[in-house]
Design a protein around this motif. Structure first.
Motif, PDB file in Angstrom:
ATOM      1  N   ALA A  39       0.827  -1.211   0.000  1.00 17.10           N
ATOM      2  CA  ALA A  39       0.000   0.000   0.000  1.00 17.10           C
ATOM      3  C   ALA A  39       0.857   1.255   0.000  1.00 17.10           C
ATOM      4  O   ALA A  39       1.937   1.299   0.603  1.00 17.10           O
ATOM      5  CB  ALA A  39      -0.896  -0.004   1.238  1.00 17.10           C
ATOM      6  N   ILE A  40       0.325   2.279  -0.671  1.00 15.95           N
ATOM      7  CA  ILE A  40       0.970   3.595  -0.675  1.00 15.95           C
ATOM      8  C   ILE A  40       0.610   4.285   0.640  1.00 15.95           C
ATOM      9  O   ILE A  40      -0.566   4.378   0.989  1.00 15.95           O
ATOM     10  CB  ILE A  40       0.440   4.444  -1.848  1.00 15.95           C
ATOM     11  N   VAL A  41       1.617   4.751   1.375  1.00 12.90           N
ATOM     12  CA  VAL A  41       1.315   5.539   2.573  1.00 12.90           C
ATOM     13  C   VAL A  41       1.809   6.963   2.352  1.00 12.90           C
ATOM     14  O   VAL A  41       2.425   7.267   1.337  1.00 12.90           O
ATOM     15  CB  VAL A  41       1.858   4.889   3.860  1.00 12.90           C
ATOM     16  N   GLY A  42       1.516   7.848   3.295  1.00 17.34           N
ATOM     17  CA  GLY A  42       1.592   9.279   3.019  1.00 17.34           C
ATOM     18  C   GLY A  42       2.943   9.958   2.985  1.00 17.34           C
ATOM     19  O   GLY A  42       3.145  11.002   3.608  1.00 17.34           O
ATOM     20  N   ARG A  43       3.898   9.431   2.226  1.00 14.65           N
ATOM     21  CA  ARG A  43       5.181  10.104   2.005  1.00 14.65           C
ATOM     22  C   ARG A  43       5.606   9.860   0.571  1.00 14.65           C
ATOM     23  O   ARG A  43       5.625   8.705   0.111  1.00 14.65           O
ATOM     24  CB  ARG A  43       6.294   9.544   2.907  1.00 14.65           C
ATOM     25  N   TYR A  44       5.989  10.935  -0.123  1.00 18.71           N
ATOM     26  CA  TYR A  44       6.403  10.819  -1.525  1.00 18.71           C
ATOM     27  C   TYR A  44       7.559  11.787  -1.776  1.00 18.71           C
ATOM     28  O   TYR A  44       7.611  12.864  -1.169  1.00 18.71           O
ATOM     29  CB  TYR A  44       5.292  11.263  -2.487  1.00 18.71           C
ATOM     30  N   VAL A  45       8.458  11.413  -2.709  1.00 13.94           N
ATOM     31  CA  VAL A  45       9.384  12.386  -3.311  1.00 13.94           C
ATOM     32  C   VAL A  45       9.020  12.402  -4.790  1.00 13.94           C
ATOM     33  O   VAL A  45       9.036  11.347  -5.438  1.00 13.94           O
ATOM     34  CB  VAL A  45      10.866  11.980  -3.136  1.00 13.94           C
ATOM     35  N   LEU A  46       8.647  13.579  -5.296  1.00 14.17           N
ATOM     36  CA  LEU A  46       8.106  13.642  -6.660  1.00 14.17           C
ATOM     37  C   LEU A  46       8.849  14.673  -7.507  1.00 14.17           C
ATOM     38  O   LEU A  46       9.286  15.713  -6.990  1.00 14.17           O
ATOM     39  CB  LEU A  46       6.615  14.014  -6.614  1.00 14.17           C
ATOM     40  N   PRO A  47       8.957  14.404  -8.820  1.00 20.03           N
ATOM     41  CA  PRO A  47       9.539  15.398  -9.722  1.00 20.03           C
ATOM     42  C   PRO A  47       8.474  16.436 -10.094  1.00 20.03           C
ATOM     43  O   PRO A  47       7.268  16.130 -10.057  1.00 20.03           O
ATOM     44  CB  PRO A  47       9.939  14.563 -10.945  1.00 20.03           C
ATOM     45  N   PRO A  48       8.897  17.645 -10.497  1.00 20.74           N
ATOM     46  CA  PRO A  48       7.915  18.682 -10.836  1.00 20.74           C
ATOM     47  C   PRO A  48       7.062  18.320 -12.051  1.00 20.74           C
ATOM     48  O   PRO A  48       5.998  18.896 -12.255  1.00 20.74           O
ATOM     49  CB  PRO A  48       8.778  19.923 -11.099  1.00 20.74           C
ATOM     50  N   ARG A  49       7.509  17.347 -12.825  1.00 18.31           N
ATOM     51  CA  ARG A  49       6.737  16.891 -13.992  1.00 18.31           C
ATOM     52  C   ARG A  49       5.338  16.420 -13.574  1.00 18.31           C
ATOM     53  O   ARG A  49       4.417  16.387 -14.380  1.00 18.31           O
ATOM     54  CB  ARG A  49       7.531  15.757 -14.673  1.00 18.31           C
ATOM     55  N   ILE A  50       5.182  16.062 -12.296  1.00 20.36           N
ATOM     56  CA  ILE A  50       3.876  15.577 -11.850  1.00 20.36           C
ATOM     57  C   ILE A  50       2.801  16.671 -11.995  1.00 20.36           C
ATOM     58  O   ILE A  50       1.626  16.355 -12.204  1.00 20.36           O
ATOM     59  CB  ILE A  50       3.939  15.050 -10.385  1.00 20.36           C
ATOM     60  N   PHE A  51       3.181  17.937 -11.919  1.00 15.67           N
ATOM     61  CA  PHE A  51       2.160  19.006 -11.934  1.00 15.67           C
ATOM     62  C   PHE A  51       1.366  19.028 -13.253  1.00 15.67           C
ATOM     63  O   PHE A  51       0.139  18.954 -13.227  1.00 15.67           O
ATOM     64  CB  PHE A  51       2.783  20.368 -11.629  1.00 15.67           C
ATOM     65  N   PRO A  52       2.047  19.131 -14.428  1.00 17.67           N
ATOM     66  CA  PRO A  52       1.245  19.100 -15.666  1.00 17.67           C
ATOM     67  C   PRO A  52       0.494  17.785 -15.851  1.00 17.67           C
ATOM     68  O   PRO A  52      -0.584  17.767 -16.454  1.00 17.67           O
ATOM     69  CB  PRO A  52       2.283  19.312 -16.780  1.00 17.67           C
ATOM     70  N   LEU A  53       1.043  16.702 -15.295  1.00 24.61           N
ATOM     71  CA  LEU A  53       0.348  15.416 -15.431  1.00 24.61           C
ATOM     72  C   LEU A  53      -0.915  15.385 -14.567  1.00 24.61           C
ATOM     73  O   LEU A  53      -1.925  14.791 -14.955  1.00 24.61           O
ATOM     74  CB  LEU A  53       1.292  14.258 -15.069  1.00 24.61           C
ATOM     75  N   ILE A  54      -0.887  16.039 -13.409  1.00 25.50           N
ATOM     76  CA  ILE A  54      -2.117  16.122 -12.592  1.00 25.50           C
ATOM     77  C   ILE A  54      -3.181  16.916 -13.363  1.00 25.50           C
ATOM     78  O   ILE A  54      -4.363  16.563 -13.359  1.00 25.50           O
ATOM     79  CB  ILE A  54      -1.841  16.776 -11.217  1.00 25.50           C
ATOM     80  N   GLU A  55      -2.722  17.963 -14.057  1.00 23.33           N
ATOM     81  CA  GLU A  55      -3.684  18.768 -14.847  1.00 23.33           C
ATOM     82  C   GLU A  55      -4.384  17.919 -15.897  1.00 23.33           C
ATOM     83  O   GLU A  55      -5.528  18.180 -16.259  1.00 23.33           O
ATOM     84  CB  GLU A  55      -2.964  19.946 -15.503  1.00 23.33           C
ATOM     85  N   GLN A  56      -3.682  16.877 -16.378  1.00 24.54           N
ATOM     86  CA  GLN A  56      -4.285  16.000 -17.410  1.00 24.54           C
ATOM     87  C   GLN A  56      -5.085  14.849 -16.811  1.00 24.54           C
ATOM     88  O   GLN A  56      -5.648  14.039 -17.539  1.00 24.54           O
ATOM     89  CB  GLN A  56      -3.174  15.376 -18.271  1.00 24.54           C
ATOM     90  N   THR A  57      -5.066  14.715 -15.470  1.00 25.97           N
ATOM     91  CA  THR A  57      -5.686  13.544 -14.836  1.00 25.97           C
ATOM     92  C   THR A  57      -7.178  13.784 -14.616  1.00 25.97           C
ATOM     93  O   THR A  57      -7.548  14.738 -13.932  1.00 25.97           O
ATOM     94  CB  THR A  57      -4.997  13.248 -13.474  1.00 25.97           C
ATOM     95  N   PRO A  58      -8.028  12.937 -15.174  1.00 24.60           N
ATOM     96  CA  PRO A  58      -9.469  13.129 -14.960  1.00 24.60           C
ATOM     97  C   PRO A  58      -9.866  12.656 -13.561  1.00 24.60           C
ATOM     98  O   PRO A  58      -9.132  11.882 -12.942  1.00 24.60           O
ATOM     99  CB  PRO A  58     -10.109  12.224 -16.019  1.00 24.60           C
ATOM    100  N   PRO A  59     -11.021  13.101 -13.046  1.00 30.20           N
ATOM    101  CA  PRO A  59     -11.485  12.582 -11.763  1.00 30.20           C
ATOM    102  C   PRO A  59     -11.588  11.061 -11.816  1.00 30.20           C
ATOM    103  O   PRO A  59     -11.984  10.493 -12.839  1.00 30.20           O
ATOM    104  CB  PRO A  59     -12.865  13.228 -11.590  1.00 30.20           C
ATOM    105  N   GLY A  60     -11.205  10.403 -10.745  1.00 26.95           N
ATOM    106  CA  GLY A  60     -11.233   8.936 -10.691  1.00 26.95           C
ATOM    107  C   GLY A  60     -12.103   8.466  -9.545  1.00 26.95           C
ATOM    108  O   GLY A  60     -13.227   8.967  -9.356  1.00 26.95           O
ATOM    109  N   TYR A  61     -11.573   7.561  -8.739  1.00 25.36           N
ATOM    110  CA  TYR A  61     -12.305   6.965  -7.619  1.00 25.36           C
ATOM    111  C   TYR A  61     -12.952   8.070  -6.776  1.00 25.36           C
ATOM    112  O   TYR A  61     -12.315   9.053  -6.402  1.00 25.36           O
ATOM    113  CB  TYR A  61     -11.326   6.145  -6.758  1.00 25.36           C
ATOM    114  N   GLY A  62     -14.247   7.913  -6.492  1.00 22.19           N
ATOM    115  CA  GLY A  62     -14.959   8.867  -5.642  1.00 22.19           C
ATOM    116  C   GLY A  62     -15.169  10.231  -6.286  1.00 22.19           C
ATOM    117  O   GLY A  62     -15.506  11.196  -5.598  1.00 22.19           O
TER     118      GLY A  62
END
Ligand code: UTP
Length: 310
Positions: free
Chosen positions: A209-232
């Motif tokens: 399981a994924i728990v609440g700690r991440y190290v992420l590259p800034p590339r994630i920001f434009p990819l979140i903009e492209q992410t449609p609503p999912g679960y819930g």
């Protein structure tokens, strides 16, 4: 890899802790005498990250205030020579450079992370969900940063959960890493090949399981903009991480340390008991109280609280 900023998305509704969270943000619930958010900020500072971005919601000003100075209170404590309390109050103010930004609607964790983009810029960053409280000799954030630096890639904290509970977490599918890729720490490194949000136990690709700690590259920001609503109907971070995975490697790290899920009642109580027992000032007396209470229960006597109700 130089990481300067840690993002704390704390704009969720906290419904599982109602009614305690009716007027109080979840991350201000105390673990012994420090609010959850302070415990989380202390972890990133211990990991060498000194700039904090809070993503808060309307009505959560008190979270920002916790890291602000309170000159009147400080003057009173100084006049009354309450040095310990004065230091405790100032500690939260001096801990880190704290900035904040608003998430206007609770549209999901990934949307909250995206709200921090203007304050993070074009740099890798840490994400901490402080209701996942993690204790251990080496801060979990430090462990992830070491893996991220060794592999120059994003890293997610992982923990094994019972299969029956996979529908409460983001779950990853992984492949083994080569011996040469393993980091020096005592945790277990995985290469992530897929991520699924809250899968049914029968369909979960693993029990990691994924728990609440991440190290992420800034590339994630434009990819979140492209992410449609999912679960819930929310914009889910695993869905955005899937897009990232299509472009670059992503690692998972089974960290060493003990995690308490303080976003729900039992985990929050367990965190309080564990931290209280560890405290030199109150731990011994609290342990004696617990022993007496358990002995009374074993002898068939009601505890004080249930006696009063009887
Ligand atoms: P949770 O899944 O714990 O949701 O969010 P929640 O709203 O806080 O609590 P419950 O489920 O209603 O009890 C995980 C983390 O993501 C943040 C939360 O504040 C928490 O730190 N989050 C979630 C946001 O900041 N914004 C959102 O829209 C959703």
């Amino acid at each position: 890899m130089k990481v300067r900023r840690a993002v704390f998305p704390v704009a969720g509704r906290g419904t599982r802790m109602l009614p305690a969270t009716k007027a109080l943000p979840k991350v201000l619930l105390p673990v012994v005498d420090r609010p959850l958010i302070q415990v989380g900020v202390e972890e990133v500072v211990a990991a060498g990250v000194n700039e904090v971005v809070l993503v808060t919601a309307s009505g959560q000003q008190a979270i920002e205030d916790h890291f602000d100075a309170v000159p009147l209170l400080e003057a009173t404590l100084a006049a009354e020579r309450k040095q310990d309390l004065l230091e405790a109050v100032r500690q939260a103010t001096e801990l880190a450079t704290v900035m904040s930004v608003r998430q206007h609607e609770p549209r999901g964790l990934a949307d909250a992370v995206l709200a921090a983009a203007p304050l993070v810029g074009d740099e890798p960053f840490v994400v901490v969900l402080p209701d996942d409280m993690i204790c251990g000799a080496v801060p979990c954030t430090r462990q992830l940063l070491d893996v991220a630096t060794a592999h120059n890639a994003g890293v997610i904290a992982l923990q094994r959960v019972p299969r029956a509970e996979t529908d409460r977490y983001g779950i990853v599918a992984t492949e083994p890493v080569g011996a040469g890729e393993r980091p020096p720490g005592a945790g277990v490194l995985h290469r992530i090949v897929d991520l699924v949000e809250k899968p049914d136990p029968a369909e979960a690709p693993s029990t990691l399981a994924i728990v609440g700690r991440y190290v992420l590259p800034p590339r994630i920001f434009p990819l979140i903009e492209q992410t449609p609503p999912g679960y819930g109907g929310e914009i889910q971070l695993p869905d955005a991480l899937r897009l990232l995975l299509a472009e670059q490697p992503l690692y998972g790290y089974e960290f060493t340390g003990r995690r308490f899920d303080c976003g729900q009642l039992l985990g929050h109580l367990q965190a309080n008991v564990s931290m209280a027992l560890d405290r030199p000032d109150i731990g011994p007396a609290f342990a004696a109280f617990l022993r007496e209470t358990l002995a009374a229960m074993a002898a068939g006597n009601a505890t004080g609280a249930s006696k009063e109700q009887a």
